[in-house]
Write a protein that holds these residues in place. Sequence first.
Motif, PDB file in Angstrom:
ATOM      1  N   PHE A 166       0.716  -1.132  -0.065  1.00 34.04           N
ATOM      2  CA  PHE A 166       0.044   0.050  -0.015  1.00 34.04           C
ATOM      3  C   PHE A 166       0.832   1.384   0.239  1.00 34.04           C
ATOM      4  CE2 PHE A 166      -3.516  -2.535   2.496  1.00 34.04           C
ATOM      5  CZ  PHE A 166      -4.052  -2.714   1.290  1.00 34.04           C
ATOM      6  N   ARG A 167       2.168   1.062   0.041  1.00 33.87           N
ATOM      7  CA  ARG A 167       2.992   2.496   0.226  1.00 33.87           C
ATOM      8  C   ARG A 167       3.249   2.906  -1.128  1.00 33.87           C
ATOM      9  NH1 ARG A 167       7.546  -0.319   4.262  1.00 33.87           N
ATOM     10  NH2 ARG A 167       6.113  -0.961   5.726  1.00 33.87           N
ATOM     11  N   PRO A 168       3.425   4.403  -1.183  1.00 35.23           N
ATOM     12  CA  PRO A 168       3.523   4.953  -2.342  1.00 35.23           C
ATOM     13  C   PRO A 168       5.159   4.837  -2.718  1.00 35.23           C
ATOM     14  CG  PRO A 168       3.046   6.626  -0.908  1.00 35.23           C
ATOM     15  CD  PRO A 168       2.779   5.292  -0.127  1.00 35.23           C
ATOM     16  N   ALA A 169       5.673   5.542  -3.613  1.00 31.93           N
ATOM     17  CA  ALA A 169       7.026   5.318  -3.986  1.00 31.93           C
ATOM     18  C   ALA A 169       7.640   6.375  -2.792  1.00 31.93           C
ATOM     19  CB  ALA A 169       7.287   6.230  -5.307  1.00 31.93           C
ATOM     20  N   PRO A 170       8.914   6.123  -2.448  1.00 33.90           N
ATOM     21  CA  PRO A 170       9.672   6.691  -1.329  1.00 33.90           C
ATOM     22  C   PRO A 170       9.635   8.326  -1.661  1.00 33.90           C
ATOM     23  CG  PRO A 170      10.973   4.928  -1.891  1.00 33.90           C
ATOM     24  CD  PRO A 170       9.656   5.035  -2.974  1.00 33.90           C
ATOM     25  N   GLY A 171       9.176   9.045  -0.655  1.00 34.34           N
ATOM     26  CA  GLY A 171       9.022  10.664  -0.889  1.00 34.34           C
ATOM     27  C   GLY A 171       7.938  11.024  -1.465  1.00 34.34           C
ATOM     28  N   GLU A 172       6.925  10.045  -1.824  1.00 35.23           N
ATOM     29  CA  GLU A 172       5.736  10.508  -2.323  1.00 35.23           C
ATOM     30  C   GLU A 172       4.670  10.963  -1.130  1.00 35.23           C
ATOM     31  OE1 GLU A 172       1.885   9.262  -5.056  1.00 35.23           O
ATOM     32  OE2 GLU A 172       3.972   8.098  -5.121  1.00 35.23           O
ATOM     33  N   LYS A 173       4.175  12.154  -1.285  1.00 37.85           N
ATOM     34  CA  LYS A 173       3.059  12.195  -0.353  1.00 37.85           C
ATOM     35  C   LYS A 173       1.859  11.537  -0.546  1.00 37.85           C
ATOM     36  CE  LYS A 173       1.745  16.586  -2.833  1.00 37.85           C
ATOM     37  NZ  LYS A 173       1.927  18.091  -2.843  1.00 37.85           N
ATOM     38  N   VAL A 174       0.923  11.453   0.607  1.00 38.47           N
ATOM     39  CA  VAL A 174      -0.244  11.029   0.476  1.00 38.47           C
ATOM     40  C   VAL A 174      -1.118  12.031   1.205  1.00 38.47           C
ATOM     41  CG1 VAL A 174       0.249   8.610   0.707  1.00 38.47           C
ATOM     42  CG2 VAL A 174      -0.139  10.029   2.685  1.00 38.47           C
ATOM     43  N   PHE A 175      -2.518  11.855   0.769  1.00 37.72           N
ATOM     44  CA  PHE A 175      -3.564  12.594   1.278  1.00 37.72           C
ATOM     45  C   PHE A 175      -4.806  11.808   2.073  1.00 37.72           C
ATOM     46  CE2 PHE A 175      -1.718  14.391  -2.408  1.00 37.72           C
ATOM     47  CZ  PHE A 175      -1.867  15.477  -2.068  1.00 37.72           C
ATOM     48  N   LEU A 176      -4.953  12.295   3.192  1.00 35.26           N
ATOM     49  CA  LEU A 176      -5.703  11.589   4.019  1.00 35.26           C
ATOM     50  C   LEU A 176      -7.335  12.247   3.831  1.00 35.26           C
ATOM     51  CD1 LEU A 176      -3.628  11.188   7.213  1.00 35.26           C
ATOM     52  CD2 LEU A 176      -3.821   9.739   5.438  1.00 35.26           C
ATOM     53  N   LEU A 177      -8.056  11.416   3.647  1.00 28.25           N
ATOM     54  CA  LEU A 177      -9.600  11.849   3.399  1.00 28.25           C
ATOM     55  C   LEU A 177     -10.424  11.182   4.208  1.00 28.25           C
ATOM     56  CD1 LEU A 177     -11.709  13.804   1.561  1.00 28.25           C
ATOM     57  CD2 LEU A 177     -11.585  11.791  -0.122  1.00 28.25           C
ATOM     58  N   SER A 178     -10.998  12.071   5.294  1.00 25.13           N
ATOM     59  CA  SER A 178     -12.118  11.683   6.308  1.00 25.13           C
ATOM     60  C   SER A 178     -13.456  11.588   5.461  1.00 25.13           C
ATOM     61  CB  SER A 178     -12.175  12.610   7.114  1.00 25.13           C
ATOM     62  OG  SER A 178     -13.209  12.114   8.110  1.00 25.13           O
ATOM     63  N   ALA A 179     -13.774  10.365   5.427  1.00 21.43           N
ATOM     64  CA  ALA A 179     -15.320  10.070   4.615  1.00 21.43           C
ATOM     65  C   ALA A 179     -16.122   9.302   5.159  1.00 21.43           C
ATOM     66  CB  ALA A 179     -14.675   9.420   3.232  1.00 21.43           C
ATOM     67  N   GLU A 180     -17.140   8.751   4.670  1.00 20.70           N
ATOM     68  CA  GLU A 180     -17.981   7.691   5.115  1.00 20.70           C
ATOM     69  C   GLU A 180     -18.534   6.682   4.130  1.00 20.70           C
ATOM     70  OE1 GLU A 180     -21.764   9.298   6.936  1.00 20.70           O
ATOM     71  OE2 GLU A 180     -20.682  10.234   8.426  1.00 20.70           O
TER      72      GLU A 180
END
Length: 135
Positions: free
Chosen positions: A13-27
Amino acid sequence: MDPKNRVSIHPDFRPAPGEKVFLLSAETYEMPVLRVLNTAEYDRRVAIVRNSDKSEKDKTRILGKFASLCHEASINDQGKLLINRDLVDEIAIEPEGTIWLVGRQSYFEIWSEKNYVSLRKIEKGQDDDDLGILD
């Protein structure tokens, strides 16, 4: 989840090293869930809005809302994702509680154990496998 609100992310599940991710609170099914989007998925969602036939005013409003719901984060070299305390509370994860990572093709979700159990019951009860891939 450890006491500092860090989650170990499976290597798949990890992106490429150094790549950011976005946490989206949802339902999902009226239960809180945290969606973890990589940059490509975030950009894909932005492009859907930009390429829509909505007015520029509506596009700006929707993109602003989307950006405000997404929290930029990263996964460190040890594979840990730090989740803001407010998001932990919002998705009902118990401190040091068990969490579940659920792959959803182009992103993954983080579920509390209680809500994950409910999710599995709901999804098992659905009869939508006319392609036979769930057998």
